[in-house]
Motif scaffolding. Structure first.
Motif, PDB file in Angstrom:
ATOM      1  N   ALA A 163      -9.711  -3.591   8.973  1.00 57.91           N
ATOM      2  CA  ALA A 163      -9.719  -2.266   8.328  1.00 57.91           C
ATOM      3  C   ALA A 163     -10.055  -1.206   9.359  1.00 57.91           C
ATOM      4  O   ALA A 163     -10.756  -1.470  10.337  1.00 57.91           O
ATOM      5  CB  ALA A 163     -10.758  -2.240   7.211  1.00 57.91           C
ATOM      6  N   LYS A 187       0.848  -1.189   0.000  1.00 56.07           N
ATOM      7  CA  LYS A 187       0.000   0.000   0.000  1.00 56.07           C
ATOM      8  C   LYS A 187       0.884   1.241   0.000  1.00 56.07           C
ATOM      9  O   LYS A 187       1.928   1.251   0.659  1.00 56.07           O
ATOM     10  CB  LYS A 187      -0.878   0.001   1.261  1.00 56.07           C
ATOM     11  N   ASN A 230      -1.065  -2.903   6.336  1.00 59.66           N
ATOM     12  CA  ASN A 230      -2.164  -1.960   6.194  1.00 59.66           C
ATOM     13  C   ASN A 230      -1.993  -0.785   7.155  1.00 59.66           C
ATOM     14  O   ASN A 230      -1.589  -0.963   8.297  1.00 59.66           O
ATOM     15  CB  ASN A 230      -3.491  -2.685   6.480  1.00 59.66           C
ATOM     16  N   CYS A 279     -13.787  -4.030   4.755  1.00 60.69           N
ATOM     17  CA  CYS A 279     -13.391  -2.649   4.487  1.00 60.69           C
ATOM     18  C   CYS A 279     -14.396  -1.693   5.120  1.00 60.69           C
ATOM     19  O   CYS A 279     -15.559  -2.052   5.333  1.00 60.69           O
ATOM     20  CB  CYS A 279     -13.275  -2.394   2.983  1.00 60.69           C
TER      21      CYS A 279
END
Length: 262
Positions: free
Chosen positions: A147, A60, A106, A190
């Motif tokens: 998330a 990412k 993440n 998400c």
């Protein structure tokens, strides 16, 4: 329009496409270990530059809120890179003291530019200072966090777990304000908070995206969604609101062309 990255297509899967916060620039990054910047004019989209991170397939990458840095995490590394666009230098951040994670993948950046949230394993959330990249505090959810999203004023964090629960944290005190169950969620994937702080969207592995109003999320343990969006048949892997909160994009990376605008 021609492809944004037509002057340099990636050799591997693209994992990030993001517009610069203030300039007509788009960034692409992916498994071919490179970050590329393009000037978006809609005609030629000339390449500004590409940087190559050796043996570091990117998981990412994100622009900092002031647009001066790019933060990139890898697929199998506990370190991450900061690319300082003003100085043109690539700064490796080898290990954050106090963060015991095998992989750092993440992360989220707070809209006010103060914080970086690393989403760790076993439910740990590590809050870092954006300026120094040092650990401020660690929070923990029950289960595994998949998330997280900051609210637009950067005062709260919504953390969505694999078990389908959402924890709401106060950034200043790092205390859990509330938690609620996402209706019918088998596995959280998400989450997004709208720019006007009115809605929260939760996407799960079944492909259902539930839309809630933020006030009900802060009060009830089993809130009813305003709308359940059923259009995706595979796992919802991306939800995002447009800047005016009039459109919600829901997408799945598990099948081609699975993008819906609501």
């Amino acid at each position: 329009c021609p492809p944004a990255n037509q002057e340099r297509f990636a050799n591997g899967k693209l994992v990030t496409v993001q517009f610069h916060p203030s300039a007509q620039v788009v960034m692409t990054a992916g498994h071919d270990r490179s970050v590329s910047l393009f000037q978006v004019d809609g005609i030629r989209n000339p390449k500004i530059q590409s940087i190559y991170l050796e043996s570091f397939p990117i998981y990412k990458a994100r622009f900092s809120m002031d647009g001066e840095q790019v933060i990139a995490t890898g697929t199998h590394h506990s370190m991450f890179f900061v690319y300082d666009m003003m100085a043109g230098s690539i700064i490796p951040i080898p290990k954050v003291r106090g963060v015991e994670e095998k992989f750092l993948r993440n992360f989220e950046l707070s809209p006010d530019g103060s914080f970086m949230l690393l989403i760790g394993t076993s439910g740990y959330l590590h809050l870092l200072s954006m300026k120094t990249k040092e650990l401020i505090s660690t929070m923990k959810v029950n289960g595994r966090c998949t998330a997280s999203a900051f609210t637009p004023d950067s005062s709260k964090i919504y953390s969505y777990t694999k078990e389908g629960e959402v924890f709401i944290w106060d950034v200043r005190s790092r205390k859990c304000l509330h938690k609620f169950e996402d209706e019918g969620s088998l596995e959280g994937k998400c989450i997004a908070v709208s720019k006007n702080n009115q809605y929260v969207a939760c996407g799960s592995s079944s492909g259902v995206v539930n839309l809630y109003t933020t006030d009900i999320c802060l009060k009830e343990n089993h809130p009813k969604p305003v709308k359940a969006i059923m259009n995706l048949v595979t796992s919802a892997t991306c939800v995002t609101f447009n800047p005016t909160t009039e459109i919600l994009a829901v997408a799945s990376r598990d099948t081609d062309e699975a993008v819906k605008l609501v």
